[in-house]
Design a protein around this motif. Structure first.
Motif, short mmCIF file in Angstrom:
data_model
loop_
_atom_site.label_atom_id
_atom_site.label_comp_id
_atom_site.label_asym_id
_atom_site.label_seq_id
_atom_site.Cartn_x
_atom_site.Cartn_y
_atom_site.Cartn_z
N GLU A 1 7.43 1.97 -3.44
CA GLU A 1 6.74 0.70 -3.60
C GLU A 1 5.78 0.50 -2.43
OE1 GLU A 1 9.12 -2.74 -4.37
OE2 GLU A 1 10.67 -1.60 -5.41
N LEU A 2 4.54 0.14 -2.75
CA LEU A 2 3.53 -0.14 -1.74
C LEU A 2 3.03 -1.56 -1.96
CD1 LEU A 2 1.71 0.88 0.58
CD2 LEU A 2 0.07 1.62 -1.18
N ASP A 3 3.11 -2.37 -0.91
CA ASP A 3 2.74 -3.77 -1.00
C ASP A 3 1.51 -4.01 -0.12
OD1 ASP A 3 2.51 -6.52 -1.04
OD2 ASP A 3 4.66 -6.89 -0.84
N LEU A 4 0.37 -4.25 -0.76
CA LEU A 4 -0.88 -4.56 -0.07
C LEU A 4 -1.34 -5.98 -0.40
CD1 LEU A 4 -2.85 -1.22 -0.69
CD2 LEU A 4 -1.34 -1.80 1.21
N SER A 5 -0.39 -6.85 -0.66
CA SER A 5 -0.70 -8.20 -1.11
C SER A 5 -1.10 -9.11 0.06
CB SER A 5 0.50 -8.80 -1.83
OG SER A 5 1.60 -8.95 -0.93
N LEU A 6 -1.60 -10.28 -0.29
CA LEU A 6 -1.94 -11.37 0.63
C LEU A 6 -3.16 -11.08 1.49
CD1 LEU A 6 1.64 -12.34 1.93
CD2 LEU A 6 0.50 -13.03 -0.19
N GLY A 7 -3.84 -9.97 1.23
CA GLY A 7 -4.97 -9.58 2.07
C GLY A 7 -6.31 -9.85 1.43
N THR A 8 -7.32 -9.11 1.88
CA THR A 8 -8.70 -9.37 1.47
C THR A 8 -9.29 -8.18 0.70
OG1 THR A 8 -9.56 -8.53 3.58
CG2 THR A 8 -9.10 -10.89 3.44
N LEU A 9 -8.50 -7.60 -0.19
CA LEU A 9 -8.98 -6.47 -0.97
C LEU A 9 -10.14 -6.91 -1.86
CD1 LEU A 9 -8.36 -3.46 -1.61
CD2 LEU A 9 -7.07 -4.30 -3.60
N THR A 10 -11.26 -6.18 -1.76
CA THR A 10 -12.42 -6.46 -2.59
C THR A 10 -12.68 -5.26 -3.51
OG1 THR A 10 -14.09 -5.47 -1.13
CG2 THR A 10 -13.39 -7.73 -0.64
N ALA B 1 -0.41 7.51 -7.83
CA ALA B 1 0.13 7.59 -9.18
C ALA B 1 1.64 7.72 -9.23
CB ALA B 1 -0.51 8.76 -9.93
N HIS B 2 2.26 8.20 -8.13
CA HIS B 2 3.72 8.38 -8.14
C HIS B 2 4.47 7.07 -7.88
CE1 HIS B 2 2.80 8.22 -3.86
NE2 HIS B 2 4.09 7.97 -3.64
N LEU C 1 2.86 -1.20 -7.22
CA LEU C 1 1.78 -1.43 -6.28
C LEU C 1 1.43 -2.92 -6.36
CD1 LEU C 1 -0.47 -0.51 -4.33
CD2 LEU C 1 -1.89 0.01 -6.34
N ASP C 2 1.68 -3.63 -5.27
CA ASP C 2 1.47 -5.08 -5.25
C ASP C 2 0.15 -5.39 -4.57
OD1 ASP C 2 1.60 -7.83 -5.10
OD2 ASP C 2 3.68 -7.91 -4.43
N LEU C 3 -0.79 -5.94 -5.34
CA LEU C 3 -2.11 -6.29 -4.82
C LEU C 3 -2.39 -7.79 -4.95
CD1 LEU C 3 -4.21 -3.38 -6.42
CD2 LEU C 3 -3.21 -3.46 -4.12
N HIS C 4 -1.39 -8.60 -5.22
CA HIS C 4 -1.67 -10.00 -5.51
C HIS C 4 -2.27 -10.71 -4.29
CE1 HIS C 4 2.20 -11.26 -3.58
NE2 HIS C 4 1.60 -12.42 -3.48
N HIS C 5 -3.04 -11.75 -4.56
CA HIS C 5 -3.93 -12.42 -3.61
C HIS C 5 -5.03 -11.44 -3.21
CE1 HIS C 5 -5.64 -14.17 0.04
NE2 HIS C 5 -5.08 -15.32 -0.27
N VAL D 1 1.45 -2.51 -11.52
CA VAL D 1 0.45 -3.03 -10.58
C VAL D 1 0.37 -4.55 -10.74
CG1 VAL D 1 -1.94 -2.93 -9.80
CG2 VAL D 1 -0.87 -0.89 -10.79
N ASP D 2 0.60 -5.26 -9.63
CA ASP D 2 0.51 -6.73 -9.63
C ASP D 2 -0.89 -7.12 -9.18
OD1 ASP D 2 0.69 -9.45 -9.33
OD2 ASP D 2 2.59 -9.43 -8.23
N LEU D 3 -1.68 -7.63 -10.11
CA LEU D 3 -3.04 -8.06 -9.84
C LEU D 3 -3.19 -9.57 -10.02
CD1 LEU D 3 -4.77 -5.10 -11.64
CD2 LEU D 3 -5.10 -5.66 -9.23
#
Length: 349
Positions: free
Chosen positions: A272-281, A296-297, A301-305, A325-327
């Motif tokens: 699990e990779l969590d990149l949430s709460l940030g400023t992904l554009t 892909a493995h 993948l958490d990208l929320h916010h 993927v959480d979008l």
């Protein structure tokens, strides 16, 4: 929004506040200098059946005098007195989960350092502790950057059975250099701006059992500004070889981290990779699409916010068909002036 509400579950147990005298008195109780707590004390749940939250900041603020000359009275109970009562009224030997929230003194300034010192003196009675949250203080109580200047290194070292540690604070908020800990499995560090030097100390800890690491890097304007080089031991996969979940969260400038993570050996072992709460554009998300094989493995993948267009959200989802993927929680940048848009992470000040 994260950290704006007190948690209701911790360490697999429901959270219960240990009541302060102000709470026991109640906001409508007549203001009297000779007020005394009820005797016998109110019934409490079994010590090991709940996660105990220690806080007095929720106590009613008591005022005396008319509108023109009213004075806020000090808390009836000192931090030391409140903690003494907790250790006297609760069978703390049975406690497995503990939350240190806002514990202001008579001057209403938080006393996290004093709280940690009192617990350190009594760690023998806390030997059964498995989960510890230090600094569960809401922005409504005091800003994240104001939670500062306490050191939990000795306390954590004195709790060898600890499995889960969460810490919240500002850039200069806490000392965490407890060295080796055999059994810690989960470490969460929440900040509006993690000082790069502190971050390097965190990834330099000797934690052979660590499976979940979550770092809120924050905003350079509030003491953050870490780069992938500061996480080099972690990204190499050598720092925590048993890691299964990695959170690089609440990052202003998250786009710059996408390629570093895609190339990082640690990613191959993470589920699990969590990149949430940030400023992904869209620029950063395009890196995820272009390097989809590296992600892909993953199971999740958490990208929320995020600050992605609908079109880019669809491209990310299509590029990772086997990944959850959480979008959710799309955001719009703020238009601060005619020439620049401002992308903000979820927690800064």
């Amino acid at each position: 929004m994260p950290i704006h509400h007190h948690i209701t579950e911790f360490g697999g147990l429901p959270v219960v506040d240990f009541p302060s005298w102000e709470v026991l008195r109640g906001s409508e109780y007549p203001v009297r200098d000779d007020w005394a707590p009820p005797s016998p004390a109110p019934a409490l749940p079994a010590a090991g059946s709940v996660a105990w939250r220690l806080r007095t900041a929720s106590s009613p603020q008591v005022w005396r005098g008319d509108e023109a000359g009213r004075v806020r009275l000090p808390h009836l109970e000192t931090v030391a007195g409140y903690l003494d009562r907790f250790f006297a009224e609760v069978a703390v030997e049975e406690v497995t989960a503990l939350i240190l929230a806002d514990l202001p003194g008579h001057d209403y300034d938080t006393r996290m350092d004093e709280t940690v010192d009192v617990l350190l003196e009594r760690t023998g009675r806390l030997a059964g502790l498995r989960s510890l949250f230090v600094g569960e203080i809401l922005p409504a109580e005091r800003s994240v950057s104001w939670i500062r200047k306490y050191d939990i290194a000795e306390l954590v070292a004195a709790l060898p059975r600890l499995r889960h540690l969460t810490v919240r604070g500002g850039a200069d908020g806490f000392g965490i250099g407890f060295g080796r800990h055999e059994h810690l499995e989960e470490l969460v560090v929440q900040s509006g701006g993690l000082d790069p030097d502190l971050l390097r100390r965190i990834v330099g800890l000797d934690l052979p059992g660590l499976r979940n690491l979550e770092l809120w890097l924050g905003d350079e304007d509030y003491g953050g500004g870490a780069t992938p080089d500061d996480l080099a031991p972690l990204l190499s996969g050598k720092a925590f070889p048993r890691l299964e979940r990695l959170g690089v969260r609440n990052v202003r400038g998250l786009d710059d981290w996408v390629h570093a993570l895609a190339d990082a050996p640690v990613l191959s072992g993470v589920r699990e990779l969590d990149l949430s709460l940030g400023t992904l554009t869209d620029d950063g998300a395009q890196g995820i699409v272009d390097r989809a094989a590296a992600f892909a493995h993953l199971e999740r993948l958490d990208l929320h916010h995020h600050f992605l267009s609908e079109e880019m959200c669809a491209l990310v989802a299509d590029a990772l068909p086997g990944v959850d993927v959480d979008l959710s929680d799309p955001r719009e940048p703020e238009d601060e002036d005619e020439d620049e848009l401002f992308y903000y992470c979820a927690v800064s000040e």
